[in-house]
Design a protein around this motif. Structure first.
Motif, PDB file in Angstrom:
ATOM      1  N   ASP A 511      -7.685   7.908  -9.393  1.00  0.00           N
ATOM      2  CA  ASP A 511      -6.417   7.333  -9.855  1.00  0.00           C
ATOM      3  C   ASP A 511      -5.330   8.400  -9.928  1.00  0.00           C
ATOM      4  OD1 ASP A 511      -8.045   5.060 -12.208  1.00  0.00           O
ATOM      5  OD2 ASP A 511      -7.679   4.940 -10.048  1.00  0.00           O
ATOM      6  N   ASP A 514      -4.164   9.079  -6.335  1.00  0.00           N
ATOM      7  CA  ASP A 514      -3.352   7.952  -5.841  1.00  0.00           C
ATOM      8  C   ASP A 514      -1.967   7.962  -6.464  1.00  0.00           C
ATOM      9  OD1 ASP A 514      -6.163   5.617  -5.681  1.00  0.00           O
ATOM     10  OD2 ASP A 514      -5.426   7.154  -4.297  1.00  0.00           O
ATOM     11  N   ASP A 517       0.066  10.633  -4.713  1.00  0.00           N
ATOM     12  CA  ASP A 517       0.538  10.204  -3.383  1.00  0.00           C
ATOM     13  C   ASP A 517       1.723   9.258  -3.525  1.00  0.00           C
ATOM     14  OD1 ASP A 517      -2.749  10.077  -1.834  1.00  0.00           O
ATOM     15  OD2 ASP A 517      -1.356  11.729  -2.217  1.00  0.00           O
ATOM     16  N   TYR A 518       1.655   8.338  -4.499  1.00  0.00           N
ATOM     17  CA  TYR A 518       2.763   7.396  -4.688  1.00  0.00           C
ATOM     18  C   TYR A 518       4.029   8.127  -5.102  1.00  0.00           C
ATOM     19  CZ  TYR A 518       5.349   3.353  -6.359  1.00  0.00           C
ATOM     20  OH  TYR A 518       6.300   2.400  -6.541  1.00  0.00           O
TER      21      TYR A 518
END
Length: 556
Positions: A511, A514, A517-518
């Motif tokens: 998490d 991720d 990356d966002y």
């Protein structure tokens, strides 16, 4: 299923007819002094009324009529297209037998112009009685450009039933790239010079000329058996004649004029002639070193896709390109599709900006090159070891130092003679002994660590202090996991998924990656909420240290 296939083919044929002119004669072989019709069929998606222009030679225009307009609406590729078919009929007559011409044929649709090659018409002195059975090759036009596709169909025309048919010789069709067409066999009733025939397709191919100049389409030779229909036979009129005739027939040779492409050709010209569509699909454009980049290029159109090689898309030393695969699929007689699959392997950290890739084809209707711009997104590769920058500095000159000679002090009082050369090296003995002692300690400590194991002692791979302060830096995280990345060659996310960490720790780090990356790649720039959990970081630290210890324990 057959009805659905027919409807799809009909929709595709309607789209292909956009802005096209077709001319049909009735009868095909007019007779001197008799009026015949020339049907001008204009297919267009424009709302403008067509204005037809041509220059007749050995012909007179006896009349003109408008046969009306038919409209078709087609929904294809997410677009609603309306195609109009306008039919205008000219009545023509010739006072002299021989060849007649329609030259400078064009249709004005507002600011758009549709051109048509010159049409040659053979005017007969008297009607020709067609034989009971004959074979003929049908071509849509006799003048085309180099590489332009043309469909040739060979038909058998028969007034009487044919009981036996044998192909003696297929056309060689040299100097053409041939694409054989498998079409369903069907028989239809047609009129030729005012006489009714049953027409059956025997052979079909799409040809792409590979040379300019005059090219010939070879004939098809058949052997057919049919009723003789001799006079006095009461069954001859019903096709039940007891006398049969076997005859060898062949089609006429058709001559084509192949024109060269205009110069100069653009550097991004693909070699395709005719309308084509290009689509580019890019996989993940944010990569980790040693992760593959996959790109798919789809080309669909009427051209010779058999000769099309994979166009160059990316040229960068940081991306190693593998051989691209091209898969050709024949949709129908007019259209084919070729799909290229590109694979690149990321070798180092790079950041390629977004760019446009230009590909072009030649449109024979407008006689111009048409260019399509494909958008290639930004490509970023991270996770590799940054290479140090080399500074171009001139080498420094080393000047040798001159030895300094200490003056010898003479004793003030009388004493025994002093021998300097004999006792000077003894002043270095303490330093030599100390160095030897340090080397001995290091050797002993290394042997001890190599051969002894402690149950309560564990070398600890320190957790970066920035994480403990509540600040997450992706570069620090990659640096921390470098021992595992070097050994496996995998991305951090994949390493964590395959690691022996507890499932709760795995979910926490996945998490976290991720969310990072966002934060970096998303168009919505939002702050990432990072909460430091020491238990999860300790678990990952122990795993990293175990991998590092395995590497150090392996024999070199």
């Amino acid at each position: 299923m057959k009805i659905l296939t027919f409807l799809v083919m009909l929709m595709m044929s309607v789209v292909a007819f956009g802005n096209e002119l077709k001319i049909e004669l009735n009868p095909n072989r007019p007779v001197v002094g008799e009026v015949f019709q020339a049907y001008f069929r204009v297919f267009t998606d424009s709302e403008e009324e067509p204005v037809i222009n041509f220059s007749p030679s050995n012909l007179e225009v006896a009349g003109k009529s408008n046969q009306g307009v038919s409209t078709r609406t087609v929904y294809a590729n997410g677009k609603l297209t309306v195609t109009r078919e306008v039919t205008i009929v000219y009545e023509l007559v010739s006072a002299k037998a021989g060849q007649a011409y329609l030259r400078d044929i064009n249709v004005q649709l507002g600011e758009r112009t549709i051109k048509h090659p010159s049409l040659t018409i053979n005017i007969l002195k008297e009607p020709v009685e067609q034989p009971e059975v004959f074979v003929m090759a049908d071509t849509p036009k006799n003048s085309l450009f180099l590489g332009e596709g043309i469909v040739v169909r060979y038909y058998l025309y028969a007034k009487v039933p044919v009981s036996n048919l044998d192909v003696k010789q297929y056309p060689k069709l040299n100097k053409f790239l041939k694409r054989y067409i498998q079409e369903p066999e069907r028989t239809e009733r047609v009129a030729v010079d005012g006489q009714l025939f049953m027409r059956t397709q025997i052979y079909a191919a799409k040809l792409f000329p590979e040379k300019t100049g005059k090219l010939k389409i070879d004939p098809l030779r058949l052997s057919v058996t049919y009723p003789s229909g001799r006079a006095g036979d009461p069954f001859g009129a019903f096709g039940l004649s007891r006398d049969f005739k076997t005859k060898t027939i062949s089609s006429e040779v058709i001559e084509l004029e192949v024109k060269p492409l205009p110069e100069p050709t653009p550097g991004h010209f693909t070699g395709l002639v005719g309308t084509h569509e290009f689509q580019l699909q890019v996989g993940a454009s944010k990569l980790i070193v040693n992760e593959p980049l996959e790109i798919k290029l789809t080309v669909a159109g009427v051209g010779a896709l058999e000769n099309l090689e994979a166009p160059a898309l990316i040229k960068d030393p940081g991306l190693e390109e593998f051989d691209s695969n091209g898969d050709l699929k024949i949709n129908d007689a007019e259209k084919a599709t070729k799909v290229f699959d590109y694979t690149y392997l990321a070798k180092e950290n790079i950041n390629l900006p977004a760019k446009e890739v230009a590909l072009s084809y030649f449109d024979p209707n407008t006689e111009k090159f048409v260019t399509t711009q494909l958008n290639l997104p930004e490509i970023v590769v991270a996770g590799g070891k940054a290479l140090p920058e080399k500074k171009n500095e001139p080498p420094k000159e080393i000047t040798p130092k001159k030895p300094v000679i200490q003056p010898v002090k003479e004793p003030t009082d009388f004493a025994s003679p002093i021998t300097i050369d004999e006792w000077q090296w003894k002043s270095w003995l303490p330093y030599i002994n100390l160095s030897l002692a340090v080397v001995a300690i290091l050797i002993s400590f290394g042997w001890f660590i190599r051969h002894k194991k402690f149950t309560g002692l564990n070398l600890k791979h320190d957790i970066p202090t920035s994480f403990k302060k509540g600040e997450f830096e992706f570069s620090e995280f990659i640096k921390w996991m470098t021992p595992v990345i070097k050994q496996t060659g995998k991305s951090p996310a994949l390493i964590i998924k395959e690691s022996p960490l507890p499932e709760e720790s795995k979910r926490y780090f996945i998490d976290l990656l991720d969310a990072n990356d966002y934060k970096i790649y998303s168009t919505r720039k939002t702050d990432m909420e990072f909460k430091y959990h020491p238990n999860h970081f300790k678990e990952l630290g122990r795993y990293i240290e175990s991998v590092r210890n395995e590497n150090s324990s392996q024999p070199s």
